[in-house]
Scaffold this motif. Structure first.
Motif, PDB file in Angstrom:
ATOM      1  N   ARG A 114       0.826  -1.221   0.000  1.00 57.52           N
ATOM      2  CA  ARG A 114       0.000   0.000   0.000  1.00 57.52           C
ATOM      3  C   ARG A 114       0.859   1.270   0.000  1.00 57.52           C
ATOM      4  NH1 ARG A 114      -5.222  -1.327   0.458  1.00 57.52           N
ATOM      5  NH2 ARG A 114      -5.791  -3.317   1.416  1.00 57.52           N
ATOM      6  N   ASN A 115       2.152   1.103  -0.049  1.00 55.28           N
ATOM      7  CA  ASN A 115       3.062   2.247  -0.160  1.00 55.28           C
ATOM      8  C   ASN A 115       3.165   2.615  -1.642  1.00 55.28           C
ATOM      9  OD1 ASN A 115       5.046   4.169   0.145  1.00 55.28           O
ATOM     10  ND2 ASN A 115       6.707   2.697   0.437  1.00 55.28           N
ATOM     11  N   PRO A 116       2.557   3.713  -2.080  1.00 57.32           N
ATOM     12  CA  PRO A 116       2.401   3.995  -3.522  1.00 57.32           C
ATOM     13  C   PRO A 116       3.684   4.448  -4.201  1.00 57.32           C
ATOM     14  CG  PRO A 116       1.533   5.811  -2.242  1.00 57.32           C
ATOM     15  CD  PRO A 116       1.957   4.770  -1.236  1.00 57.32           C
ATOM     16  N   MET A 117       4.659   3.588  -4.266  1.00 59.29           N
ATOM     17  CA  MET A 117       5.921   3.907  -4.928  1.00 59.29           C
ATOM     18  C   MET A 117       5.674   4.166  -6.413  1.00 59.29           C
ATOM     19  SD  MET A 117       9.222   4.256  -4.798  1.00 59.29           S
ATOM     20  CE  MET A 117       9.523   3.636  -3.141  1.00 59.29           C
ATOM     21  N   GLY A 118       6.021   5.379  -6.865  1.00 54.76           N
ATOM     22  CA  GLY A 118       5.898   5.696  -8.285  1.00 54.76           C
ATOM     23  C   GLY A 118       4.500   6.018  -8.751  1.00 54.76           C
ATOM     24  N   GLY A 119       3.525   5.994  -7.860  1.00 51.53           N
ATOM     25  CA  GLY A 119       2.164   6.346  -8.248  1.00 51.53           C
ATOM     26  C   GLY A 119       1.283   5.144  -8.494  1.00 51.53           C
ATOM     27  N   PRO A 120      -0.034   5.357  -8.607  1.00 49.24           N
ATOM     28  CA  PRO A 120      -0.991   4.249  -8.704  1.00 49.24           C
ATOM     29  C   PRO A 120      -0.827   3.374  -9.943  1.00 49.24           C
ATOM     30  CG  PRO A 120      -2.067   6.373  -9.097  1.00 49.24           C
ATOM     31  CD  PRO A 120      -0.706   6.670  -8.577  1.00 49.24           C
ATOM     32  N   GLU A 121      -0.508   3.970 -11.085  1.00 42.81           N
ATOM     33  CA  GLU A 121      -0.368   3.170 -12.308  1.00 42.81           C
ATOM     34  C   GLU A 121       0.799   2.194 -12.199  1.00 42.81           C
ATOM     35  OE1 GLU A 121      -0.077   3.795 -17.177  1.00 42.81           O
ATOM     36  OE2 GLU A 121      -0.290   5.518 -15.838  1.00 42.81           O
ATOM     37  N   MET A 122       1.926   2.689 -11.681  1.00 43.41           N
ATOM     38  CA  MET A 122       3.080   1.813 -11.511  1.00 43.41           C
ATOM     39  C   MET A 122       2.805   0.731 -10.483  1.00 43.41           C
ATOM     40  SD  MET A 122       6.998   2.769 -10.425  1.00 43.41           S
ATOM     41  CE  MET A 122       7.205   3.793 -11.871  1.00 43.41           C
ATOM     42  N   MET A 123       2.116   1.088  -9.401  1.00 38.14           N
ATOM     43  CA  MET A 123       1.811   0.098  -8.372  1.00 38.14           C
ATOM     44  C   MET A 123       0.859  -0.968  -8.896  1.00 38.14           C
ATOM     45  SD  MET A 123       3.587   0.531  -5.667  1.00 38.14           S
ATOM     46  CE  MET A 123       2.696  -0.689  -4.684  1.00 38.14           C
ATOM     47  N   ALA A 124      -0.102  -0.566  -9.703  1.00 42.59           N
ATOM     48  CA  ALA A 124      -1.019  -1.545 -10.288  1.00 42.59           C
ATOM     49  C   ALA A 124      -0.248  -2.548 -11.136  1.00 42.59           C
ATOM     50  CB  ALA A 124      -2.080  -0.835 -11.126  1.00 42.59           C
ATOM     51  N   ALA A 125       0.711  -2.052 -11.921  1.00 42.06           N
ATOM     52  CA  ALA A 125       1.521  -2.940 -12.757  1.00 42.06           C
ATOM     53  C   ALA A 125       2.403  -3.838 -11.900  1.00 42.06           C
ATOM     54  CB  ALA A 125       2.368  -2.116 -13.722  1.00 42.06           C
ATOM     55  N   GLN A 126       2.980  -3.285 -10.821  1.00 39.25           N
ATOM     56  CA  GLN A 126       3.836  -4.070  -9.937  1.00 39.25           C
ATOM     57  C   GLN A 126       3.039  -5.194  -9.276  1.00 39.25           C
ATOM     58  OE1 GLN A 126       7.292  -4.325  -8.646  1.00 39.25           O
ATOM     59  NE2 GLN A 126       6.119  -6.123  -8.026  1.00 39.25           N
ATOM     60  N   LEU A 127       1.881  -4.893  -8.769  1.00 38.16           N
ATOM     61  CA  LEU A 127       1.106  -5.916  -8.069  1.00 38.16           C
ATOM     62  C   LEU A 127       0.548  -6.955  -9.035  1.00 38.16           C
ATOM     63  CD1 LEU A 127      -0.747  -3.954  -5.249  1.00 38.16           C
ATOM     64  CD2 LEU A 127       1.583  -4.823  -5.370  1.00 38.16           C
ATOM     65  N   THR A 128       0.201  -6.534 -10.237  1.00 35.40           N
ATOM     66  CA  THR A 128      -0.212  -7.503 -11.253  1.00 35.40           C
ATOM     67  C   THR A 128       0.947  -8.427 -11.595  1.00 35.40           C
ATOM     68  OG1 THR A 128      -1.822  -5.947 -12.178  1.00 35.40           O
ATOM     69  CG2 THR A 128      -1.125  -7.779 -13.579  1.00 35.40           C
ATOM     70  N   GLY A 129       2.146  -7.858 -11.695  1.00 43.85           N
ATOM     71  CA  GLY A 129       3.329  -8.675 -11.937  1.00 43.85           C
ATOM     72  C   GLY A 129       3.611  -9.611 -10.793  1.00 43.85           C
ATOM     73  N   LEU A 130       3.333  -9.161  -9.577  1.00 49.31           N
ATOM     74  CA  LEU A 130       3.547  -9.985  -8.398  1.00 49.31           C
ATOM     75  C   LEU A 130       2.637 -11.206  -8.416  1.00 49.31           C
ATOM     76  CD1 LEU A 130       5.361  -9.795  -5.888  1.00 49.31           C
ATOM     77  CD2 LEU A 130       3.483  -8.630  -4.709  1.00 49.31           C
ATOM     78  N   VAL A 131       1.403 -11.024  -8.850  1.00 44.44           N
ATOM     79  CA  VAL A 131       0.481 -12.151  -8.977  1.00 44.44           C
ATOM     80  C   VAL A 131       1.013 -13.151 -10.010  1.00 44.44           C
ATOM     81  CG1 VAL A 131      -1.831 -12.830  -9.725  1.00 44.44           C
ATOM     82  CG2 VAL A 131      -1.533 -10.835  -8.252  1.00 44.44           C
ATOM     83  N   GLY A 132       1.549 -12.621 -11.101  1.00 38.89           N
ATOM     84  CA  GLY A 132       2.117 -13.495 -12.125  1.00 38.89           C
ATOM     85  C   GLY A 132       3.319 -14.275 -11.628  1.00 38.89           C
ATOM     86  N   ARG A 133       4.197 -13.616 -10.865  1.00 32.75           N
ATOM     87  CA  ARG A 133       5.367 -14.318 -10.318  1.00 32.75           C
ATOM     88  C   ARG A 133       4.938 -15.420  -9.357  1.00 32.75           C
ATOM     89  NH1 ARG A 133      10.318 -12.485  -9.947  1.00 32.75           N
ATOM     90  NH2 ARG A 133      10.740 -14.703  -9.685  1.00 32.75           N
ATOM     91  N   GLY A 134       3.885 -15.157  -8.574  1.00 31.19           N
ATOM     92  CA  GLY A 134       3.409 -16.147  -7.618  1.00 31.19           C
ATOM     93  C   GLY A 134       2.860 -17.394  -8.277  1.00 31.19           C
ATOM     94  N   ALA A 135       2.545 -17.286  -9.569  1.00 29.90           N
ATOM     95  CA  ALA A 135       2.039 -18.446 -10.301  1.00 29.90           C
ATOM     96  C   ALA A 135       3.154 -19.354 -10.794  1.00 29.90           C
ATOM     97  CB  ALA A 135       1.182 -17.979 -11.482  1.00 29.90           C
ATOM     98  N   ASP A 136       4.417 -18.878 -10.770  1.00 33.53           N
ATOM     99  CA  ASP A 136       5.547 -19.716 -11.184  1.00 33.53           C
ATOM    100  C   ASP A 136       5.703 -20.880 -10.209  1.00 33.53           C
ATOM    101  OD1 ASP A 136       5.945 -17.914 -13.186  1.00 33.53           O
ATOM    102  OD2 ASP A 136       7.701 -16.948 -12.286  1.00 33.53           O
ATOM    103  N   LYS A 137       6.096 -22.035 -10.723  1.00 34.98           N
ATOM    104  CA  LYS A 137       6.153 -23.231  -9.896  1.00 34.98           C
ATOM    105  C   LYS A 137       7.216 -23.157  -8.801  1.00 34.98           C
ATOM    106  CE  LYS A 137       9.207 -25.806 -13.030  1.00 34.98           C
ATOM    107  NZ  LYS A 137       9.357 -27.058 -13.822  1.00 34.98           N
ATOM    108  N   ASN A 138       8.263 -22.368  -9.010  1.00 35.17           N
ATOM    109  CA  ASN A 138       9.326 -22.297  -8.005  1.00 35.17           C
ATOM    110  C   ASN A 138       9.240 -21.033  -7.153  1.00 35.17           C
ATOM    111  OD1 ASN A 138      10.124 -20.621 -10.194  1.00 35.17           O
ATOM    112  ND2 ASN A 138      12.235 -20.640  -9.434  1.00 35.17           N
ATOM    113  N   VAL A 139       8.119 -20.301  -7.243  1.00 34.70           N
ATOM    114  CA  VAL A 139       7.965 -19.044  -6.508  1.00 34.70           C
ATOM    115  C   VAL A 139       6.690 -19.098  -5.662  1.00 34.70           C
ATOM    116  CG1 VAL A 139       7.647 -16.538  -6.695  1.00 34.70           C
ATOM    117  CG2 VAL A 139       9.138 -17.733  -8.313  1.00 34.70           C
ATOM    118  N   SER A 140       6.801 -18.646  -4.426  1.00 32.99           N
ATOM    119  CA  SER A 140       5.623 -18.474  -3.582  1.00 32.99           C
ATOM    120  C   SER A 140       5.627 -17.050  -3.045  1.00 32.99           C
ATOM    121  CB  SER A 140       5.613 -19.475  -2.422  1.00 32.99           C
ATOM    122  OG  SER A 140       6.726 -19.294  -1.577  1.00 32.99           O
ATOM    123  N   VAL A 141       4.459 -16.439  -3.015  1.00 35.57           N
ATOM    124  CA  VAL A 141       4.311 -15.070  -2.531  1.00 35.57           C
ATOM    125  C   VAL A 141       3.214 -15.059  -1.475  1.00 35.57           C
ATOM    126  CG1 VAL A 141       3.730 -12.689  -3.117  1.00 35.57           C
ATOM    127  CG2 VAL A 141       5.027 -14.088  -4.743  1.00 35.57           C
TER     128      VAL A 141
END
Length: 284
Positions: A165-192
């Motif tokens: 919830r710390n808006p680093m770089g603004g809402p658009e960048m944070m939305a992209a970061q968190l969407t990317g985080l969901v994608g990384r969590g789907a990798d078989k060797n990654v857990s988030v």
């Protein structure tokens, strides 16, 4: 060194005490694994082993090995001018790790960042750094992430909700970061996993932004202690047995405290949608 130690009748524990390192560091050195031991450590050990005649050839060999490390080609060589020696050592250790656990208390951990988010964090960290060097640091992180994935290293991420919830770089960048985080969590060797804000006081607040590298057993099945990296400082936490139990215990507590992966993913998606809505409102 193993033969010299055994010939002198010095146990591993005594060699470790003399060199002021852990027994596992001595075992790692004797098995040819990466260590942070330098010429001073080797000199102290040779003194304890009462080595006189062969001392200079051994020290010469140590110096040659260190020089070879400097000229040997590594994937990170193009970026070595950006990195302190300890961080370069970390990259070598990271390649041989079995599990890398990361905790983000104030920001998303490096190995889980998108390029734009990482660039924004680095810009805050060093406002004077050139755009060219910032781009190179982002390239370095991308290659680190790719190599961990290709080597099958297990990546476990624990992130405090406050960091999301710390808006680093603004809402658009944070939305992209968190969407990317969901994608990384789907990798078989990654857990988030997220440590929710409703959890209350927990060790994650005191741990800060830290990564812990765990390795396979050394020779004879002896476990190798973790390496902890925090804010460009690298140390072997086995130098104090309580520290080993402490950091292992902290990450165990994070696993116990964190939300389940599916629940974490839903929360991350919810926060990402909030950022997306905010970005849309601002653009209108």
């Amino acid at each position: 060194m193993c033969a010299l130690r055994q010939a002198a009748g010095v146990p591993v524990s005594e060699a470790a005490r003399v060199a002021e390192v852990s027994p596992e560091v001595i075992r790692r050195m004797e098995s040819g694994r990466i260590t942070l031991l330098g010429t001073i450590h080797i000199t102290v050990l040779l003194d304890r082993f009462e080595v006189d005649d062969d001392r200079e050839p051994i020290l010469t060999l140590v110096r040659m090995v260190r020089q070879y490390k400097k000229i040997r080609r590594h994937w990170w060589d193009p970026y070595s001018d950006l990195l302190p020696e300890q961080e370069i050592d970390l990259l070598g250790l990271e390649e041989s790790a079995r599990v890398v656990s990361v905790c983000g208390a104030t920001a998303v951990p490096e190995l889980l960042r998108t390029p734009d988010y990482h660039r924004a964090v680095l810009r805050v960290w060093d406002p004077q750094e050139s755009d060219i060097d910032l781009d190179r640091r982002v390239e370095l992180l991308t290659q680190r992430r790719d190599r961990l994935r290709d080597n099958g290293i297990r990546l476990r991420g624990y992130i405090l909700e406050a960091a999301l919830r710390n808006p680093m770089g603004g809402p658009e960048m944070m939305a992209a970061q968190l969407t990317g985080l969901v994608g990384r969590g789907a990798d078989k060797n990654v857990s988030v996993q997220v440590i929710g804000s409703g959890t209350g006081t927990h060790l994650g607040w005191h741990l800060g932004d830290v990564s812990m590298l765990e390795f396979d057993a050394l020779v004879e099945g002896v476990p190798e202690p973790p390496i902890v990296h925090s804010q460009n400082m690298l140390w072997d936490i086995e130098q104090d047995g309580d520290d080993v139990d402490g950091y292992l215990g902290v990450f165990a507590e994070l696993r116990r405290t964190a939300l389940a992966q599916k629940v974490s993913r839903s929360l991350i998606e919810e926060i990402a949608h909030g950022y997306s809505d905010e970005a849309t409102t601002r653009s209108n």
